[in-house]
Design an enzyme around this catalytic site. Structure first.
Site, mmCIF file in Angstrom:
data_model
loop_
_atom_site.group_PDB
_atom_site.id
_atom_site.type_symbol
_atom_site.label_atom_id
_atom_site.label_comp_id
_atom_site.label_asym_id
_atom_site.label_seq_id
_atom_site.Cartn_x
_atom_site.Cartn_y
_atom_site.Cartn_z
ATOM 1 N N GLY A 15 0.839 -1.181 0.000
ATOM 2 C CA GLY A 15 0.000 0.000 0.000
ATOM 3 C C GLY A 15 0.875 1.231 0.000
ATOM 4 O O GLY A 15 2.098 1.149 -0.137
ATOM 5 N N VAL A 20 3.447 -5.650 3.307
ATOM 6 C CA VAL A 20 3.038 -6.577 4.361
ATOM 7 C C VAL A 20 3.614 -7.952 4.047
ATOM 8 O O VAL A 20 3.499 -8.437 2.916
ATOM 9 C CB VAL A 20 1.506 -6.676 4.475
ATOM 10 C CG1 VAL A 20 1.123 -7.615 5.610
ATOM 11 C CG2 VAL A 20 0.893 -5.300 4.708
ATOM 12 N N LYS A 38 3.409 -5.588 8.908
ATOM 13 C CA LYS A 38 3.442 -4.428 8.017
ATOM 14 C C LYS A 38 4.717 -3.647 8.326
ATOM 15 O O LYS A 38 4.967 -3.274 9.479
ATOM 16 C CB LYS A 38 2.216 -3.540 8.221
ATOM 17 C CG LYS A 38 2.199 -2.299 7.320
ATOM 18 C CD LYS A 38 1.055 -1.359 7.654
ATOM 19 C CE LYS A 38 -0.266 -1.867 7.173
ATOM 20 N NZ LYS A 38 -1.341 -0.833 7.268
ATOM 21 N N ASP A 134 -13.296 5.403 4.793
ATOM 22 C CA ASP A 134 -12.807 4.689 3.611
ATOM 23 C C ASP A 134 -13.352 3.259 3.584
ATOM 24 O O ASP A 134 -12.610 2.297 3.378
ATOM 25 C CB ASP A 134 -11.274 4.687 3.589
ATOM 26 C CG ASP A 134 -10.712 4.434 2.189
ATOM 27 O OD1 ASP A 134 -11.474 4.575 1.210
ATOM 28 O OD2 ASP A 134 -9.520 4.097 2.073
#
Length: 350
Positions: A15, A20, A38, A134
């Site tokens: 991301g 991750v 992560k 979100d």
């Protein structure tokens, strides 16, 4: 906590904040337990992005609900931040849709179960004065056992009683009209999440949200200027599902139901349990590593910090770990109020 307590395995996600890894605990009573790690390179982000990371850590640490993804422990290793979390070994619902259900999920009971679990997590959020901002299938994670978790709290915000948010944030296809107009009106509240939930429901049954084929700016203009998407007679879907979705997609936020009242909708009588999700979805999916394609940009993001004279990439972080004696438990912080590694970052008023 330290990075030597984990043996990194394959990359299973990425991301804007980092990558991750699947990983195994290599010391302590949780020896060989599989987790997700992560890894964020802190030097790559300006302070406002670090604030989003800090906020996500705080929310995960303080939340206690079966549908909210928590984290085990979080620590810094030189310029990296490591977040150790339960592994969601079926990935996101969004990725599952892209890989296996491009035309949507046809099993109404499965759809009802997934949506109800999302809604329960969202209701918990709203009851604790948090707005997610979100909500989408890409931020809903599944475990192999069929458990469903709401995740990704980087843009979430705390709303005091009577207060509205005004930050323009989210993902275009799922953004509520009032979020787009937030700088020109009184802002928005928890009902913005309800709109996003309605869009997510359409995403589940059709494989993608409305307007997905348009560029982001066109999407934003269409949400602002057009009538909201509504399911009608031409949509071959359960009537109670269409009523539930249409109630969420009202342009006037005050006409949308709350998460609590949505849970009482007739459609959710079709919802089952995690065993049903396991039998009809997660149990038939391949390993997560086979479903996730990691761009080359993210490959090898984890630098070898053990050799300060080298600036090479370490693709085999597990090498040499077996020769060291370890007594520290990497998961000893589970359930404790451990210190936030980013606690000293400057607060930003959202």
């Amino acid at each position: 906590m330290r990075r030597e307590g984990y043996e990194l395995d394959s990359q299973i996600g990425f991301g804007s904040f980092g990558i991750v890894h699947a990983a195994f605990v290599t010391e302590g009573p949780h020896l060989q337990e599989k987790v997700a790690v992560k890894i964020i390179e802190l030097e790559q982000f300006p302070n406002h992005n670090l604030e989003k990371i800090r906020k996500e850590i705080q929310i995960m640490r303080l939340s206690s609900h079966s549908n909210i993804l928590n984290h085990h422990v979080c620590f810094t290793s030189q310029t990296q931040l490591w977040m150790v979390m339960p592994i969601m070994d079926c990935g996101s619902v969004g990725n599952i849709l892209k890989c296996f259900y491009r035309n949507g999920i046809q099993d109404e009971c499965l759809v009802a179960t997934i949506l109800k679990e999302i809604l329960q997590g969202l209701n918990y959020f709203h009851e604790h004065d948090q707005i997610h901002r979100d909500v989408k299938a890409g931020n809903v994670l599944l475990s192999r056992e069929g458990k469903i978790y709401l995740s990704d709290f980087g843009v979430a915000s705390y709303l005091r009683s009577g207060q509205n948010a005004k930050t323009f944030t989210g993902t275009p296809c799922w953004m509520a009209p009032e979020v787009i107009e937030s700088e020109n009106n009184a802002g928005y509240d928890f009902k913005a999440d309800i709109w996003s939930f309605g869009i997510t429901a359409i995403e589940l049954v059709k494989g993608a949200p409305p307007l997905i084929d348009y560029p982001p700016m066109k999407i934003i203009l269409m949400i602002r200027n057009s009538d909201p998407p509504q399911l009608g007679k031409e949509d071959d879907l359960d009537s109670s599902f269409k009523e539930m979705v249409n109630s969420c997609l009202q342009k006037d936020p005050s006409k949308r139901p709350t998460a609590e009242s949505l849970l009482k909708k007739r459609f959710f009588n079709k919802a089952r349990n995690c065993e049903y999700v396991n039998n009809h979805l997660t149990n038939i999916l391949p390993a997560l590593e086979e479903m996730v394609s990691i761009p080359r940009l993210f490959a090898g993001l984890v630098r070898d910090r053990n050799n300060s004279e080298a600036d090479s990439w370490d693709f085999n972080l597990s090498s040499g770990n077996n020769s060291k004696v370890k007594t520290e438990d990497p998961l000893a912080g589970i359930g404790t109020d451990e210190e936030d590694p980013l606690d000293t970052l400057q607060e930003i008023d959202y």
